[in-house]
Design an enzyme around this catalytic site. Structure first.
Site, PDB file in Angstrom:
ATOM      1  N   LYS A 240      25.161  16.593 -33.103  1.00 55.32           N
ATOM      2  CA  LYS A 240      24.727  17.130 -31.812  1.00 55.32           C
ATOM      3  C   LYS A 240      23.452  17.930 -31.991  1.00 55.32           C
ATOM      4  CE  LYS A 240      26.672  20.755 -29.716  1.00 55.32           C
ATOM      5  NZ  LYS A 240      25.552  21.642 -29.245  1.00 55.32           N
TER       6      LYS A 240
ATOM      7  N   ASP B 290      22.316  17.138 -26.509  1.00 50.33           N
ATOM      8  CA  ASP B 290      23.014  18.127 -25.681  1.00 50.33           C
ATOM      9  C   ASP B 290      21.997  19.052 -25.008  1.00 50.33           C
ATOM     10  OD1 ASP B 290      24.905  19.878 -24.602  1.00 50.33           O
ATOM     11  OD2 ASP B 290      25.082  21.020 -26.464  1.00 50.33           O
TER      12      ASP B 290
ATOM     13  N   ASP C  50      18.718  19.688 -12.568  1.00 51.66           N
ATOM     14  CA  ASP C  50      17.474  19.762 -11.803  1.00 51.66           C
ATOM     15  C   ASP C  50      17.647  18.869 -10.583  1.00 51.66           C
ATOM     16  OD1 ASP C  50      14.642  20.029 -11.122  1.00 51.66           O
ATOM     17  OD2 ASP C  50      14.318  20.527 -13.237  1.00 51.66           O
TER      18      ASP C  50
ATOM     19  N   LYS D 282      21.981  19.357 -21.455  1.00 54.62           N
ATOM     20  CA  LYS D 282      22.607  19.857 -20.222  1.00 54.62           C
ATOM     21  C   LYS D 282      21.622  19.850 -19.043  1.00 54.62           C
ATOM     22  CE  LYS D 282      25.841  22.885 -22.723  1.00 54.62           C
ATOM     23  NZ  LYS D 282      25.259  22.764 -24.098  1.00 54.62           N
TER      24      LYS D 282
END
Length: 230
Positions: A32, A59, A64, A61
């Site tokens: 990750k 990762d 928007d 996240k």
């Protein structure tokens, strides 16, 4: 590659990260890459991991407006990552657009999963941002929204796995941080579980960082965890 372990790379320097990576076997885990490392090292670091035959969970996240998130997800697919995530709280349309943009990639599309409630958050944290619900209630609400959008699964704490498995079915991927082998420090995770207990509860993938990356013998710890979860 069938390992359920995702090793979280949380290093400040590329050399330190690669020194760890070169000690472990890509057949025994995936990796990750989060915001800090990606912001510092960029796509070339991900490419170096691919060159070492590791699958990568990017990762970042994303959260928007729908068009921006969809295009970012497409860029992640072009990079060849195995998994990418976004915040379910960005809403149904944002998630649907992100999923749709992956259609041309077919079987080569990365798994697209959503973050529900961060594992560091408790009831008070949610209340302070205007959510009058327990972490479990909010996780369940966002997991159902994620499933409605057609995504592959969610990130959730291990304590929520059994309920989500029953609510969302066997094909919905459950990715669980907050995994700590017995005898290790809980760090900044508040809702934690051992690897064996998390798999027994129904987790598909276990995100484990410092217990492996800061071990004296990372390869042995990784091997031991794999053995413990079968």
């Amino acid at each position: 590659m069938t390992s359920k372990i995702i090793v979280a790379l949380d290093f400040e320097k590329e050399a330190e990260a690669l020194a760890l990576v070169d000690q472990i076997d890509p057949s025994l885990c995936r990796l990750k890459v989060g915001k800090e490392m990606f912001t510092t090292l960029g796509i070339n670091f991900v490419k170096q991991l691919h060159q070492r035959n590791f699958d990568v969970f990017l990762d970042l996240k994303y959260h928007d407006i729908p068009n921006t998130v969809a295009r970012a997800v497409r860029s992640a697919a072009d990079l060849g990552v195995w998994m990418v995530d976004l915040h379910a709280s960005g809403g149904l349309r944002m998630m649907e657009d992100a999923k749709k943009i992956l259609e041309p990639y077919g079987k080569d599309a990365p798994l697209l999963i959503a973050v529900t409630v961060l594992t560091s958050m408790e009831d008070l944290d949610l209340l302070q941002i205007g959510i009058n619900a327990s972490p479990m209630e909010q996780v369940l609400r966002l997991a159902h929204l994620t499933q409605r959008a057609g995504l592959d699964g969610v990130v959730c704490s291990p304590q929520e796995v059994e309920i989500l498995r029953n609510a969302c079915g066997e094909d919905f991927k459950l990715v669980t941080p907050g995994i700590r082998p017995i005898g290790t420090d809980f760090g900044d995770q508040r809702r934690v579980m051992t690897p064996t207990a998390a798999i027994r509860a129904g987790s598909d993938y276990l995100v484990i960082g410092r217990p492996i990356t800061q071990a004296d013998n990372p390869a042995e710890v990784l091997r031991s965890i794999n053995v413990s979860i079968g």
